[in-house]
Design a protein around this motif. Structure first.
Motif, mmCIF file in Angstrom:
data_model
loop_
_atom_site.group_PDB
_atom_site.id
_atom_site.type_symbol
_atom_site.label_atom_id
_atom_site.label_comp_id
_atom_site.label_asym_id
_atom_site.label_seq_id
_atom_site.Cartn_x
_atom_site.Cartn_y
_atom_site.Cartn_z
ATOM 1 N N GLY A 290 0.773 -1.225 0.000
ATOM 2 C CA GLY A 290 0.000 0.000 0.000
ATOM 3 C C GLY A 290 0.810 1.284 0.000
ATOM 4 O O GLY A 290 0.247 2.365 0.190
ATOM 5 N N ALA A 291 2.121 1.198 -0.214
ATOM 6 C CA ALA A 291 2.933 2.417 -0.230
ATOM 7 C C ALA A 291 2.531 3.316 -1.398
ATOM 8 O O ALA A 291 2.130 2.838 -2.461
ATOM 9 N N ASP A 292 2.671 4.604 -1.197
ATOM 10 C CA ASP A 292 2.367 5.544 -2.274
ATOM 11 C C ASP A 292 3.495 5.587 -3.302
ATOM 12 O O ASP A 292 3.247 5.743 -4.496
ATOM 13 N N VAL A 293 4.734 5.452 -2.834
ATOM 14 C CA VAL A 293 5.893 5.416 -3.730
ATOM 15 C C VAL A 293 6.832 4.320 -3.255
ATOM 16 O O VAL A 293 7.154 4.235 -2.067
ATOM 17 N N LEU A 294 7.283 3.494 -4.184
ATOM 18 C CA LEU A 294 8.312 2.492 -3.918
ATOM 19 C C LEU A 294 9.526 2.816 -4.788
ATOM 20 O O LEU A 294 9.437 2.810 -6.011
ATOM 21 N N VAL A 336 1.519 -0.830 -4.820
ATOM 22 C CA VAL A 336 2.022 0.531 -4.624
ATOM 23 C C VAL A 336 1.444 1.471 -5.678
ATOM 24 O O VAL A 336 0.993 1.043 -6.745
ATOM 25 N N GLY A 337 1.448 2.751 -5.376
ATOM 26 C CA GLY A 337 0.919 3.726 -6.314
ATOM 27 C C GLY A 337 1.883 4.054 -7.433
ATOM 28 O O GLY A 337 1.534 4.001 -8.618
ATOM 29 N N THR A 338 3.129 4.391 -7.077
ATOM 30 C CA THR A 338 4.149 4.769 -8.053
ATOM 31 C C THR A 338 5.407 3.952 -7.813
ATOM 32 O O THR A 338 5.869 3.831 -6.672
ATOM 33 N N LEU A 339 5.965 3.403 -8.865
ATOM 34 C CA LEU A 339 7.222 2.669 -8.811
ATOM 35 C C LEU A 339 8.319 3.528 -9.433
ATOM 36 O O LEU A 339 8.182 3.987 -10.566
ATOM 37 N N VAL A 340 9.384 3.744 -8.678
ATOM 38 C CA VAL A 340 10.547 4.491 -9.173
ATOM 39 C C VAL A 340 11.720 3.525 -9.270
ATOM 40 O O VAL A 340 12.124 2.927 -8.267
ATOM 41 N N LEU A 341 12.249 3.356 -10.464
ATOM 42 C CA LEU A 341 13.410 2.491 -10.672
ATOM 43 C C LEU A 341 14.676 3.297 -10.445
ATOM 44 O O LEU A 341 14.891 4.343 -11.063
ATOM 45 N N SER A 342 15.528 2.818 -9.546
ATOM 46 C CA SER A 342 16.790 3.485 -9.263
ATOM 47 C C SER A 342 17.855 2.431 -9.008
ATOM 48 O O SER A 342 17.581 1.232 -9.106
ATOM 49 N N HIS A 343 19.086 2.897 -8.675
ATOM 50 C CA HIS A 343 20.195 1.950 -8.493
ATOM 51 C C HIS A 343 20.241 1.007 -9.690
ATOM 52 O O HIS A 343 20.219 -0.216 -9.558
#
Length: 388
Positions: A290-294, A336-343
């Motif tokens: 349920g996170a808004d951003v991961l 989750v609401g938004t997935l941000v790809l990093s690393h």
């Protein structure tokens, strides 16, 4: 997308930078986002302020560096993310270039209230001590304000068996081969004693030992150990609350590394989870629910297989990291609401393009998706969650 920060002209002063200049990069990056995520992103106003209103966010992520691995490259700086909530800033990891990127993003040292380290690999800690080394005095008055809470791993306690082909294993610092966060700072302070002692006399530099409250996260009650159960099923550990955010953590599975942490941050505007470096595991999926951003690491295992990388390295990627297709599955299962790809690994866009990263994550995840770029700003808001 933003241009390579390393190719930009040198910035004459921090004051001039904070008055405008490089902070516009965040807006340019935001404008280039995919339509699904564009509503979440906006650039800061001049002076680095983020007033509330249309297109502005009280809470935002600033991707200071989005590269995975301890390998310098021209596209991205080392992994580091700032979470800005109103007039407070919190730092998650501090890889290569983090301090320079922090200043280029228009962030102020005096606003830094907390620092969180996922694990002690150098690509996550290369600039960590530099915040103390470079942030104590400033000609324009922007310096660190104590006390700043720093959370991260303590001593691992033992070294695990070696992966890969038998070969001599270096034994660095045999009296303390698994140092923790307190060791890192104590030894660094000793090593830079001359610098601090001279500037204490020349520039009235304050005592650096008074600035940080270092907390090594206690995992003794989880049943974990550094040899054969590095990330057992566990309940989150509550770490930090300052009236603005609360932070919880769990152990994740990052190859032979112990301990390795993910962080869940509850802000007034939504919940943000930082995966840290991790393989696919149920701990993180439950933790991210349920996170808004991961903000999740991503590797392209297929790229390295096609390049003929050796078996030990592929095993490291498959067990200690998460292929981008699996990252999308994690985000979908967690809702989750938004997935941000990093690393990202590899971090160079001529090896794996943003389009390829997006395609891999879209195999399972249909929510808002951002392929991270350095100096990108991402607004945080409560999300209407759907079953992705």
């Amino acid at each position: 997308m933003p241009t390579d920060p390393e190719s930009r002209p040198a910035v004459p002063s921090r004051r001039r930078l904070l008055q405008g200049g490089a902070v516009a990069t965040g807006a340019a990056a935001a404008a280039a986002l995919a339509p699904a995520a564009a509503a979440h992103a906006a650039g800061p106003a001049s002076g680095g302020r983020w007033p509330l209103g249309k297109g502005r966010f009280r809470t935002r992520l600033v991707l200071l560096g989005t590269a995975g691995g301890p390998v310098p490259n021209a596209d991205r700086f080392g992994i580091s993310t700032a979470l800005v909530v109103g007039d407070r800033t919190y730092l998650f990891d501090a890889g290569r270039g983090s301090v320079s990127q922090y200043v280029r993003a228009g962030l102020e040292f005096k606003r830094l209230r907390g620092m969180f380290v996922t694990h002690l690999h150098a690509d996550h800690t290369a600039d960590l001590f530099q915040y103390l080394l470079l942030g104590l005095v400033s000609p324009d008055g922007d310096a660190l304000v104590p006390p700043i809470d720093l959370y991260g791993p303590g001593r691992a306690g033992a070294l695990p068996p070696q992966w890969g082909k038998p070969r001599p294993t270096p034994n660095v610092n045999p009296d303390n081969p698994t140092p923790g966060l307190k060791d890192l700072f104590a030894d660094s302070l000793d090593g830079f004693a001359y610098h601090f002692n001279i500037l204490g006399r020349e520039a009235n530099m304050p005592d650096p030992s008074k600035f940080l409250r270092i907390h090594e996260i206690d995992v003794s009650g989880t049943g974990a150990n550094p040899i054969d159960d590095l990330a057992p099923k566990m309940a989150p550990i509550k770490l930090f609350s300052d009236g603005t955010i609360t932070v919880e953590t769990i152990l994740v599975s990052h190859g032979l590394v112990f301990p390795a942490f993910a962080y869940r941050v509850t802000t007034p505007d939504g919940v943000v989870v930082f995966s840290g470096d991790t393989g696919y595991n149920e701990n993180l999926i439950a933790f991210s629910r349920g996170a808004d951003v991961l903000v999740h690491e991503a590797v392209s295992v297929g790229y390295y297989k096609d390049k003929g990388s050796d078996e030990a390295f592929i095993k490291h990627l498959e067990e200690g990291h998460t292929d981008v297709v699996k990252v999308g599955e994690v985000a979908a299962r967690a809702g989750v609401g938004t997935l941000v790809l990093s690393h990202l690994g590899p971090a160079r866009s001529d090896m794996v393009s943003d389009r390829e990263w997006r395609k891999g994550a879209r195999t399972h995840f249909k929510g808002d998706l951002v392929v991270g770029r350095d100096l990108m700003n991402i607004g945080v808001r409560h999300h209407r969650h759907h079953n992705h």
